[in-house]
Design a protein around this motif. Structure first.
Motif, PDB file in Angstrom:
ATOM      1  N   ARG A  34      32.059  44.052  27.616  1.00 53.82           N
ATOM      2  CA  ARG A  34      32.380  43.341  28.866  1.00 53.82           C
ATOM      3  C   ARG A  34      33.740  42.660  28.761  1.00 53.82           C
ATOM      4  O   ARG A  34      34.151  42.186  27.682  1.00 53.82           O
ATOM      5  N   LEU A  35      34.448  42.602  29.900  1.00 51.97           N
ATOM      6  CA  LEU A  35      35.625  41.738  30.042  1.00 51.97           C
ATOM      7  C   LEU A  35      35.124  40.432  30.656  1.00 51.97           C
ATOM      8  O   LEU A  35      34.590  40.431  31.765  1.00 51.97           O
ATOM      9  N   VAL A  36      35.284  39.334  29.915  1.00 50.94           N
ATOM     10  CA  VAL A  36      34.614  38.085  30.287  1.00 50.94           C
ATOM     11  C   VAL A  36      35.590  37.094  30.909  1.00 50.94           C
ATOM     12  O   VAL A  36      36.610  36.731  30.317  1.00 50.94           O
ATOM     13  N   LEU A  37      35.247  36.665  32.134  1.00 47.95           N
ATOM     14  CA  LEU A  37      35.908  35.521  32.761  1.00 47.95           C
ATOM     15  C   LEU A  37      34.916  34.370  32.721  1.00 47.95           C
ATOM     16  O   LEU A  37      33.702  34.581  32.781  1.00 47.95           O
ATOM     17  N   SER A  38      35.409  33.137  32.619  1.00 53.98           N
ATOM     18  CA  SER A  38      34.459  32.020  32.606  1.00 53.98           C
ATOM     19  C   SER A  38      35.057  30.781  33.252  1.00 53.98           C
ATOM     20  O   SER A  38      36.273  30.649  33.404  1.00 53.98           O
ATOM     21  N   THR A  39      34.143  29.904  33.653  1.00 52.92           N
ATOM     22  CA  THR A  39      34.451  28.563  34.153  1.00 52.92           C
ATOM     23  C   THR A  39      33.364  27.660  33.606  1.00 52.92           C
ATOM     24  O   THR A  39      32.205  28.064  33.575  1.00 52.92           O
ATOM     25  N   PHE A  40      33.719  26.438  33.174  1.00 53.51           N
ATOM     26  CA  PHE A  40      32.637  25.550  32.762  1.00 53.51           C
ATOM     27  C   PHE A  40      32.873  24.124  33.261  1.00 53.51           C
ATOM     28  O   PHE A  40      33.963  23.754  33.670  1.00 53.51           O
ATOM     29  N   GLY A  41      31.807  23.337  33.206  1.00 50.20           N
ATOM     30  CA  GLY A  41      31.856  21.944  33.629  1.00 50.20           C
ATOM     31  C   GLY A  41      30.687  21.628  34.538  1.00 50.20           C
ATOM     32  O   GLY A  41      29.946  22.528  34.957  1.00 50.20           O
ATOM     33  N   LEU A  42      30.509  20.359  34.827  1.00 47.31           N
ATOM     34  CA  LEU A  42      29.441  19.943  35.732  1.00 47.31           C
ATOM     35  C   LEU A  42      29.749  20.472  37.132  1.00 47.31           C
ATOM     36  O   LEU A  42      30.813  20.218  37.690  1.00 47.31           O
ATOM     37  N   LEU A  43      28.807  21.206  37.694  1.00 45.22           N
ATOM     38  CA  LEU A  43      29.027  21.917  38.950  1.00 45.22           C
ATOM     39  C   LEU A  43      29.043  20.956  40.143  1.00 45.22           C
ATOM     40  O   LEU A  43      28.170  20.115  40.283  1.00 45.22           O
ATOM     41  N   SER A  44      30.061  21.107  40.995  1.00 44.27           N
ATOM     42  CA  SER A  44      30.147  20.347  42.247  1.00 44.27           C
ATOM     43  C   SER A  44      31.028  21.130  43.201  1.00 44.27           C
ATOM     44  O   SER A  44      31.798  22.005  42.767  1.00 44.27           O
ATOM     45  N   PRO A  62      34.837  47.441  36.438  1.00 42.88           N
ATOM     46  CA  PRO A  62      33.394  47.334  36.697  1.00 42.88           C
ATOM     47  C   PRO A  62      32.626  46.588  35.607  1.00 42.88           C
ATOM     48  O   PRO A  62      31.532  46.093  35.856  1.00 42.88           O
ATOM     49  N   ASN A  63      33.206  46.488  34.405  1.00 46.65           N
ATOM     50  CA  ASN A  63      32.536  45.802  33.294  1.00 46.65           C
ATOM     51  C   ASN A  63      32.876  44.310  33.233  1.00 46.65           C
ATOM     52  O   ASN A  63      32.522  43.626  32.267  1.00 46.65           O
ATOM     53  N   ALA A  64      33.554  43.797  34.262  1.00 43.85           N
ATOM     54  CA  ALA A  64      33.879  42.362  34.281  1.00 43.85           C
ATOM     55  C   ALA A  64      32.605  41.536  34.431  1.00 43.85           C
ATOM     56  O   ALA A  64      31.699  41.889  35.182  1.00 43.85           O
ATOM     57  N   LEU A  65      32.551  40.427  33.702  1.00 44.31           N
ATOM     58  CA  LEU A  65      31.426  39.494  33.785  1.00 44.31           C
ATOM     59  C   LEU A  65      31.969  38.084  33.935  1.00 44.31           C
ATOM     60  O   LEU A  65      32.777  37.629  33.123  1.00 44.31           O
ATOM     61  N   TYR A  66      31.533  37.389  34.982  1.00 42.56           N
ATOM     62  CA  TYR A  66      31.967  36.007  35.246  1.00 42.56           C
ATOM     63  C   TYR A  66      30.848  35.052  34.844  1.00 42.56           C
ATOM     64  O   TYR A  66      29.754  35.099  35.402  1.00 42.56           O
ATOM     65  N   LEU A  67      31.126  34.191  33.864  1.00 39.55           N
ATOM     66  CA  LEU A  67      30.163  33.201  33.392  1.00 39.55           C
ATOM     67  C   LEU A  67      30.448  31.854  34.041  1.00 39.55           C
ATOM     68  O   LEU A  67      31.563  31.325  33.904  1.00 39.55           O
ATOM     69  N   VAL A  68      29.467  31.305  34.741  1.00 38.51           N
ATOM     70  CA  VAL A  68      29.570  29.964  35.331  1.00 38.51           C
ATOM     71  C   VAL A  68      28.738  29.048  34.442  1.00 38.51           C
ATOM     72  O   VAL A  68      27.508  29.052  34.496  1.00 38.51           O
ATOM     73  N   LEU A  69      29.431  28.274  33.612  1.00 38.48           N
ATOM     74  CA  LEU A  69      28.778  27.532  32.527  1.00 38.48           C
ATOM     75  C   LEU A  69      28.608  26.062  32.889  1.00 38.48           C
ATOM     76  O   LEU A  69      29.593  25.382  33.177  1.00 38.48           O
ATOM     77  N   GLY A  70      27.383  25.576  32.885  1.00 35.33           N
ATOM     78  CA  GLY A  70      27.141  24.152  33.087  1.00 35.33           C
ATOM     79  C   GLY A  70      26.153  23.858  34.197  1.00 35.33           C
ATOM     80  O   GLY A  70      26.000  24.636  35.138  1.00 35.33           O
ATOM     81  N   LYS A  71      25.496  22.720  34.060  1.00 37.99           N
ATOM     82  CA  LYS A  71      24.529  22.316  35.075  1.00 37.99           C
ATOM     83  C   LYS A  71      25.230  21.596  36.219  1.00 37.99           C
ATOM     84  O   LYS A  71      26.424  21.265  36.137  1.00 37.99           O
ATOM     85  N   THR A  72      24.516  21.364  37.297  1.00 40.18           N
ATOM     86  CA  THR A  72      25.072  20.659  38.452  1.00 40.18           C
ATOM     87  C   THR A  72      25.273  19.186  38.113  1.00 40.18           C
ATOM     88  O   THR A  72      24.474  18.573  37.410  1.00 40.18           O
ATOM     89  N   HIS A  73      26.358  18.624  38.622  1.00 43.06           N
ATOM     90  CA  HIS A  73      26.666  17.213  38.370  1.00 43.06           C
ATOM     91  C   HIS A  73      25.500  16.338  38.843  1.00 43.06           C
ATOM     92  O   HIS A  73      25.012  16.508  39.967  1.00 43.06           O
ATOM     93  N   ASN A 109      27.499  41.176  37.655  1.00 47.93           N
ATOM     94  CA  ASN A 109      28.826  40.707  37.225  1.00 47.93           C
ATOM     95  C   ASN A 109      28.958  39.191  37.171  1.00 47.93           C
ATOM     96  O   ASN A 109      30.045  38.675  36.892  1.00 47.93           O
ATOM     97  N   VAL A 110      27.874  38.477  37.467  1.00 52.64           N
ATOM     98  CA  VAL A 110      27.908  37.006  37.427  1.00 52.64           C
ATOM     99  C   VAL A 110      26.681  36.507  36.684  1.00 52.64           C
ATOM    100  O   VAL A 110      25.565  36.991  36.908  1.00 52.64           O
ATOM    101  N   GLN A 111      26.907  35.548  35.797  1.00 49.74           N
ATOM    102  CA  GLN A 111      25.789  34.926  35.090  1.00 49.74           C
ATOM    103  C   GLN A 111      25.946  33.406  35.146  1.00 49.74           C
ATOM    104  O   GLN A 111      26.991  32.872  34.759  1.00 49.74           O
ATOM    105  N   PHE A 112      24.934  32.703  35.657  1.00 44.44           N
ATOM    106  CA  PHE A 112      24.918  31.240  35.667  1.00 44.44           C
ATOM    107  C   PHE A 112      24.201  30.748  34.412  1.00 44.44           C
ATOM    108  O   PHE A 112      23.073  31.174  34.133  1.00 44.44           O
ATOM    109  N   VAL A 113      24.855  29.891  33.660  1.00 44.12           N
ATOM    110  CA  VAL A 113      24.225  29.256  32.502  1.00 44.12           C
ATOM    111  C   VAL A 113      23.966  27.807  32.900  1.00 44.12           C
ATOM    112  O   VAL A 113      24.823  26.934  32.756  1.00 44.12           O
ATOM    113  N   ASN A 114      22.783  27.572  33.448  1.00 47.61           N
ATOM    114  CA  ASN A 114      22.465  26.292  34.098  1.00 47.61           C
ATOM    115  C   ASN A 114      21.922  25.292  33.082  1.00 47.61           C
ATOM    116  O   ASN A 114      20.735  25.000  33.037  1.00 47.61           O
TER     117      ASN A 114
END
Length: 359
Positions: free
Chosen positions: A198-208, A228-239, A266-271
């Protein structure tokens, strides 16, 4: 009666939010205290007054000497009296953010600072442009009550001078720190997490909503069309502040957008609130880090600093911290809430490993 012990080292008291409170300034303060303590532990001791919200009580680590109920104006005066009576405390270091302290523009803090008989320093995590009369008066009063003012960007220093009329010699610029990150081969880290293809993009922090994760999601179809192998990781729980006011509406809206755009693969939430070791592992396997904040007045970002220290190429909106750090092709700046620009920049980086490595 004064509290003194001849066997104690001189103490610096930090007034700040503090873990286990889930808050960016709490994390920053813990990291800062740990770093200073590791270097100067034999010289002085670092203690904390933890700021508490309304009707919240936490169990804190041993370095927390006091707590302060932010909404109670009398509590600020009482805290000042306790500090004045504590002979071990030689200096107070205030971490300032609007909304952290009670009163109009957080002016309850002034009661404490004016009653203190010890020298105080303040770090402004945000300096807002075009202040109204009340905000300007409050910020100036805080500066005048302290022996020195710390900001983290040149932009914040210039704002204090030009719009709040603070003298340059009253201001110190100390950049937002970050962790020392041990280098690891990215492919090995990906393999360990079953992401080697996978080609990994990510963002992290308290979600708001200010994170504007939807901008990245709206950019993703074009990115996936090319990769097509891109994966976006949204890292972190909601504020926690967002949860208390509106629950998980924002996260659910993002999940609905993923469904609508056909991006489930292509998107994974790590809540979850990630431990430092977990976070650094995710950043080590990230090919491109996306910083999509839509708040032009966000002076600095700890998440941004962490990503840079982990050798992530960064695409960022133009908050002052990013503009100063991503000069000389160290990253890419895109406009606020512009999925087209974000998609174009992401495709450029994902398609050119050499540029990513140079960044």
């Amino acid at each position: 009666m004064s509290n003194t012990n001849p066997n104690h080292r001189n103490e610096v008291l930090f007034i700040t939010s503090y873990p286990p409170r889930a808050c960016g300034i709490a994390t920053y303060s813990k990291d800062l205290i740990d770093a200073i303590g590791n270097k100067f532990d034999s010289s002085f001791s670092l203690k904390v007054c933890a700021i508490e919200e309304e009707e919240t009580t936490r169990t804190y680590p041993e370095e927390v000497r006091y707590t302060l109920r932010s909404s109670d104006s009398e509590a600020y005066i009482q805290l000042a009296e306790k500090i004045n009576d504590d002979e071990a405390i030689k200096m107070v270091f205030v971490q300032h953010e609007f909304g952290l302290y009670g009163g109009e523009y957080g002016d309850h803090l002034l009661g404490l600072l004016r009653a203190l008989e010890k020298p105080a320093l303040v770090t402004f995590h945000t300096v807002l442009p075009k202040p109204d009369k009340k905000r300007k008066k409050t910020v100036r009063a805080i500066v005048d009550a302290c022996t020195q003012t710390v900001v983290m960007t040149k932009h914040s220093s210039e704002l204090l001078q030009k719009e709040y009329h603070v003298a340059k010699d009253q201001i110190s610029i100390i950049s937002h720190g970050t962790h020392m990150v041990t280098w690891k081969n990215k492919l090995q880290v990906k393999k360990a997490n079953h992401l080697e293809n996978r080609l990994v993009l990510s963002t992290f922090g308290l979600l708001s909503p200010n994170k504007s994760i939807e901008t990245a999601l709206e950019a993703l179809p074009k990115i996936v069309e090319k990769f097509p192998n891109a994966l976006y990781l949204v890292l972190g729980k909601t504020h926690p502040g967002v949860v208390s006011h509106e629950g998980e509406i924002y996260r659910e809206s993002l999940q609905a957008k993923v469904e609508k755009l056909g991006l489930k693969d292509n998107v994974q939430f790590v809540n979850k609130y990630l431990r430092l070791s977990e976070l650094l592992e995710y950043l080590r396997l990230t090919d491109v880090y996306l910083f999509t904040s839509k708040d032009p007045n966000q002076a600095v970002s700890g998440t941004f600093a962490y990503a840079m220290s982990s050798a992530c190429p960064v695409i960022s909106t133009p908050i002052p911290h990013a503009v100063e750090m991503l000069q000389n092709n160290a990253g890419i700046i895109v406009d606020f809430q512009d999925p087209e620009q974000l998609a174009h920049a992401s495709i450029r980086l994902l398609g050119n490993k050499k540029i990513r490595e140079e960044m």
